[in-house]
Design an enzyme around this catalytic site. Structure first.
Site, PDB file in Angstrom:
ATOM      1  N   SER A   8       0.850  -1.195   0.000  1.00 21.76           N
ATOM      2  CA  SER A   8       0.000   0.000   0.000  1.00 21.76           C
ATOM      3  C   SER A   8       0.882   1.240   0.000  1.00 21.76           C
ATOM      4  O   SER A   8       1.685   1.442   0.918  1.00 21.76           O
ATOM      5  CB  SER A   8      -0.881   0.019   1.248  1.00 21.76           C
ATOM      6  OG  SER A   8      -1.398   1.330   1.423  1.00 21.76           O
ATOM      7  N   HIS A  33      -1.433  -1.413  -4.132  1.00 21.26           N
ATOM      8  CA  HIS A  33      -2.674  -1.106  -3.406  1.00 21.26           C
ATOM      9  C   HIS A  33      -2.765   0.403  -3.171  1.00 21.26           C
ATOM     10  O   HIS A  33      -1.841   1.020  -2.637  1.00 21.26           O
ATOM     11  CB  HIS A  33      -2.643  -1.861  -2.068  1.00 21.26           C
ATOM     12  CG  HIS A  33      -3.907  -1.785  -1.281  1.00 21.26           C
ATOM     13  ND1 HIS A  33      -4.984  -2.619  -1.498  1.00 21.26           N
ATOM     14  CD2 HIS A  33      -4.266  -0.979  -0.252  1.00 21.26           C
ATOM     15  CE1 HIS A  33      -5.947  -2.340  -0.637  1.00 21.26           C
ATOM     16  NE2 HIS A  33      -5.542  -1.335   0.132  1.00 21.26           N
ATOM     17  N   ASP A  35      -5.085   3.422  -1.491  1.00 18.69           N
ATOM     18  CA  ASP A  35      -6.114   3.682  -0.485  1.00 18.69           C
ATOM     19  C   ASP A  35      -6.731   5.058  -0.680  1.00 18.69           C
ATOM     20  O   ASP A  35      -6.100   6.071  -0.380  1.00 18.69           O
ATOM     21  CB  ASP A  35      -5.493   3.598   0.910  1.00 18.69           C
ATOM     22  CG  ASP A  35      -5.168   2.161   1.290  1.00 18.69           C
ATOM     23  OD1 ASP A  35      -6.086   1.330   1.279  1.00 18.69           O
ATOM     24  OD2 ASP A  35      -3.983   1.881   1.573  1.00 18.69           O
ATOM     25  N   MET A  37      -9.426   7.727   0.470  1.00 19.71           N
ATOM     26  CA  MET A  37     -10.241   8.054   1.660  1.00 19.71           C
ATOM     27  C   MET A  37     -10.873   9.426   1.480  1.00 19.71           C
ATOM     28  O   MET A  37     -10.205  10.362   1.045  1.00 19.71           O
ATOM     29  CB  MET A  37      -9.342   8.096   2.894  1.00 19.71           C
ATOM     30  CG  MET A  37      -8.558   6.827   3.118  1.00 19.71           C
ATOM     31  SD  MET A  37      -7.500   6.998   4.555  1.00 19.71           S
ATOM     32  CE  MET A  37      -6.598   5.450   4.460  1.00 19.71           C
ATOM     33  N   HIS A  66      -8.649   0.619  -3.382  1.00 20.23           N
ATOM     34  CA  HIS A  66      -9.506   0.397  -2.212  1.00 20.23           C
ATOM     35  C   HIS A  66     -10.242   1.701  -1.912  1.00 20.23           C
ATOM     36  O   HIS A  66      -9.647   2.654  -1.395  1.00 20.23           O
ATOM     37  CB  HIS A  66      -8.598  -0.033  -1.043  1.00 20.23           C
ATOM     38  CG  HIS A  66      -9.306  -0.240   0.255  1.00 20.23           C
ATOM     39  ND1 HIS A  66      -8.622  -0.431   1.452  1.00 20.23           N
ATOM     40  CD2 HIS A  66     -10.624  -0.302   0.566  1.00 20.23           C
ATOM     41  CE1 HIS A  66      -9.502  -0.596   2.423  1.00 20.23           C
ATOM     42  NE2 HIS A  66     -10.718  -0.522   1.922  1.00 20.23           N
ATOM     43  N   MET A  68     -12.426   3.862   0.170  1.00 21.94           N
ATOM     44  CA  MET A  68     -13.025   4.093   1.489  1.00 21.94           C
ATOM     45  C   MET A  68     -13.820   5.387   1.389  1.00 21.94           C
ATOM     46  O   MET A  68     -13.451   6.426   1.960  1.00 21.94           O
ATOM     47  CB  MET A  68     -11.924   4.173   2.554  1.00 21.94           C
ATOM     48  CG  MET A  68     -11.340   2.815   2.891  1.00 21.94           C
ATOM     49  SD  MET A  68      -9.752   2.923   3.703  1.00 21.94           S
ATOM     50  CE  MET A  68      -8.696   2.944   2.267  1.00 21.94           C
ATOM     51  N   MET A 137     -10.902  -6.245   6.287  1.00 24.10           N
ATOM     52  CA  MET A 137     -10.100  -5.273   7.046  1.00 24.10           C
ATOM     53  C   MET A 137      -9.670  -5.911   8.363  1.00 24.10           C
ATOM     54  O   MET A 137     -10.511  -6.430   9.108  1.00 24.10           O
ATOM     55  CB  MET A 137     -10.913  -4.004   7.362  1.00 24.10           C
ATOM     56  CG  MET A 137     -11.162  -3.062   6.206  1.00 24.10           C
ATOM     57  SD  MET A 137      -9.735  -2.609   5.208  1.00 24.10           S
ATOM     58  CE  MET A 137      -8.654  -1.849   6.416  1.00 24.10           C
ATOM     59  N   GLY A 142      -8.695   3.700   7.634  1.00 16.13           N
ATOM     60  CA  GLY A 142      -8.451   5.139   7.768  1.00 16.13           C
ATOM     61  C   GLY A 142      -6.987   5.501   7.944  1.00 16.13           C
ATOM     62  O   GLY A 142      -6.585   6.597   7.574  1.00 16.13           O
ATOM     63  N   PHE A 143      -6.203   4.594   8.494  1.00 15.26           N
ATOM     64  CA  PHE A 143      -4.818   4.929   8.799  1.00 15.26           C
ATOM     65  C   PHE A 143      -3.912   3.711   8.608  1.00 15.26           C
ATOM     66  O   PHE A 143      -4.339   2.577   8.864  1.00 15.26           O
ATOM     67  CB  PHE A 143      -4.678   5.423  10.250  1.00 15.26           C
ATOM     68  CG  PHE A 143      -5.557   6.600  10.548  1.00 15.26           C
ATOM     69  CD1 PHE A 143      -5.125   7.897  10.264  1.00 15.26           C
ATOM     70  CD2 PHE A 143      -6.832   6.424  11.062  1.00 15.26           C
ATOM     71  CE1 PHE A 143      -5.959   8.989  10.502  1.00 15.26           C
ATOM     72  CE2 PHE A 143      -7.676   7.501  11.302  1.00 15.26           C
ATOM     73  CZ  PHE A 143      -7.239   8.790  11.024  1.00 15.26           C
ATOM     74  N   ASP A 175      -6.155  -6.672   4.844  1.00 11.14           N
ATOM     75  CA  ASP A 175      -5.558  -5.326   4.823  1.00 11.14           C
ATOM     76  C   ASP A 175      -5.479  -4.765   6.243  1.00 11.14           C
ATOM     77  O   ASP A 175      -6.515  -4.580   6.896  1.00 11.14           O
ATOM     78  CB  ASP A 175      -6.445  -4.444   3.943  1.00 11.14           C
ATOM     79  CG  ASP A 175      -5.892  -3.047   3.718  1.00 11.14           C
ATOM     80  OD1 ASP A 175      -4.821  -2.735   4.237  1.00 11.14           O
ATOM     81  OD2 ASP A 175      -6.568  -2.271   3.019  1.00 11.14           O
ATOM     82  N   SER A 198       2.969  -0.005   6.108  1.00  8.64           N
ATOM     83  CA  SER A 198       4.103   0.435   6.932  1.00  8.64           C
ATOM     84  C   SER A 198       5.182  -0.639   7.045  1.00  8.64           C
ATOM     85  O   SER A 198       6.372  -0.311   7.070  1.00  8.64           O
ATOM     86  CB  SER A 198       3.611   0.863   8.314  1.00  8.64           C
ATOM     87  OG  SER A 198       2.792  -0.125   8.887  1.00  8.64           O
TER      88      SER A 198
HETATM   89  C1  DX5 Z   1      -6.049   1.375   6.066  1.00  8.27           C
HETATM   90  C2  DX5 Z   1      -5.671   1.045   4.645  1.00  8.27           C
HETATM   91  C3  DX5 Z   1      -4.505   0.154   4.527  1.00  8.27           C
HETATM   92  C4  DX5 Z   1      -3.219   0.684   5.090  1.00  8.27           C
HETATM   93  C5  DX5 Z   1      -2.488  -0.491   5.659  1.00  8.27           C
HETATM   94  O1  DX5 Z   1      -7.233   2.062   6.073  1.00  8.27           O
HETATM   95  O2  DX5 Z   1      -6.760   0.420   3.971  1.00  8.27           O
HETATM   96  O3  DX5 Z   1      -4.322  -0.307   3.184  1.00  8.27           O
HETATM   97  O4  DX5 Z   1      -2.409   1.321   4.138  1.00  8.27           O
HETATM   98  O5  DX5 Z   1      -1.410  -0.020   6.369  1.00  8.27           O
HETATM   99  P1  DX5 Z   1      -0.542  -0.956   7.341  1.00  8.27           P
HETATM  100  O6  DX5 Z   1      -0.034  -2.096   6.496  1.00  8.27           O
HETATM  101  O7  DX5 Z   1       0.518  -0.037   7.794  1.00  8.27           O
HETATM  102  O8  DX5 Z   1      -1.458  -1.438   8.424  1.00  8.27           O
HETATM  103 ZN    ZN Z   2      -6.370  -0.546   1.933  1.00  9.02          ZN
END
Ligand code: DX5
Ligand code: ZN
Length: 216
Positions: A8, A33, A35, A37, A66, A68, A137, A142-143, A175, A198
């Protein structure tokens, strides 16, 4: 069973996004990936269509987008045109999920539905035959950088049983909070695709980390 990795870019360095995409092109990553938001469905805002268009210009791997966001139907066509190969919408954001899934497929992308940590797998029983992928999930969306929710292993096993019964080609993606320890248990439970943000981008050698995640 596949062992696919979808890094991601939420955890990438946006000052050098092009360099990070080139790194992913050269790595064993299977998808990229992305994300998206909206600050409404989730309490954070990330990036949208223009960033995906730019990533698509240089990426050599399929873009796994993805969403959101609320009311995703409004944006399915522009996200597919921007380069999404797989488009994931949230079950919790789609009152007419069957229609949304058909819209994704009629625009030429693979259709995927995501479940938040509190949403049971059983809600997919009457839509699973239409899906190319389900995203579970394993953190609240969100983070990046949050801790893995242990209940996810059970959900992967339940989803695997549903898929074996009703749509064996459907992939299971997970994820949030993926690292070498959770990855092993997730693959063992039946997951096919792991998203890692991360853990990949904060590591000393992201290319090696992606390769190693496949061998856990
Ligand atoms: C969270 C995202 C994830 C995020 C995962 O809302 O959908 O894709 O980037 O991050 P890590 O791998 O750091 O948990
Ligand atoms: Zn994601």
């Amino acid at each position: 069973m596949s062992r696919l990795i979808a890094p991601s870019i939420l955890s990438a360095d946006f000052n050098r996004l092009g360099i990070d995409i080139e790194m992913l092109n050269q790595s064993e990553a299977d998808y990229i990936h992305l994300d998206v938001m909206d600050g409404v469905f989730v309490p954070n805002i990330s990036f949208g269509i223009p960033v995906i268009q730019h990533v698509n210009k240089i990426a050599t791997k399929p873009l796994d987008v993805h969403l959101m966001i609320v009311e995703p139907d409004k944006f399915i066509e522009p996200f597919v045109n921007a380069g999404a190969s797989i488009l994931t919408v949230h079950y919790e954001a789609c009152p007419h999920l069957h229609r949304t899934v058909q819209l994704i497929k009629s625009n030429g992308a693979k259709a995927s539905v995501c479940l938040n940590p509190h949403t049971p797998v059983s809600v997919l029983e009457d839509i699973i035959s239409e899906l190319d992928m389900v995203l579970l999930m394993s953190v609240n969306p969100g983070f990046g950088g949050q801790s893995f929710i242990e209940n996810t292993y059970k959900k992967v096993r339940q989803l695997k049983a549903l898929i074996v019964d009703k749509n064996p080609d459907c992939l299971i993606e997970v994820d949030g909070g993926v690292n070498s320890e959770t990855a092993k248990k997730l693959f063992d439970a039946g997951a096919d695709v792991l998203v890692a943000g991360s853990f990949v981008f904060n590591s000393e050698n992201p290319t090696d980390t992606i390769g190693k995640l496949k061998l856990v």
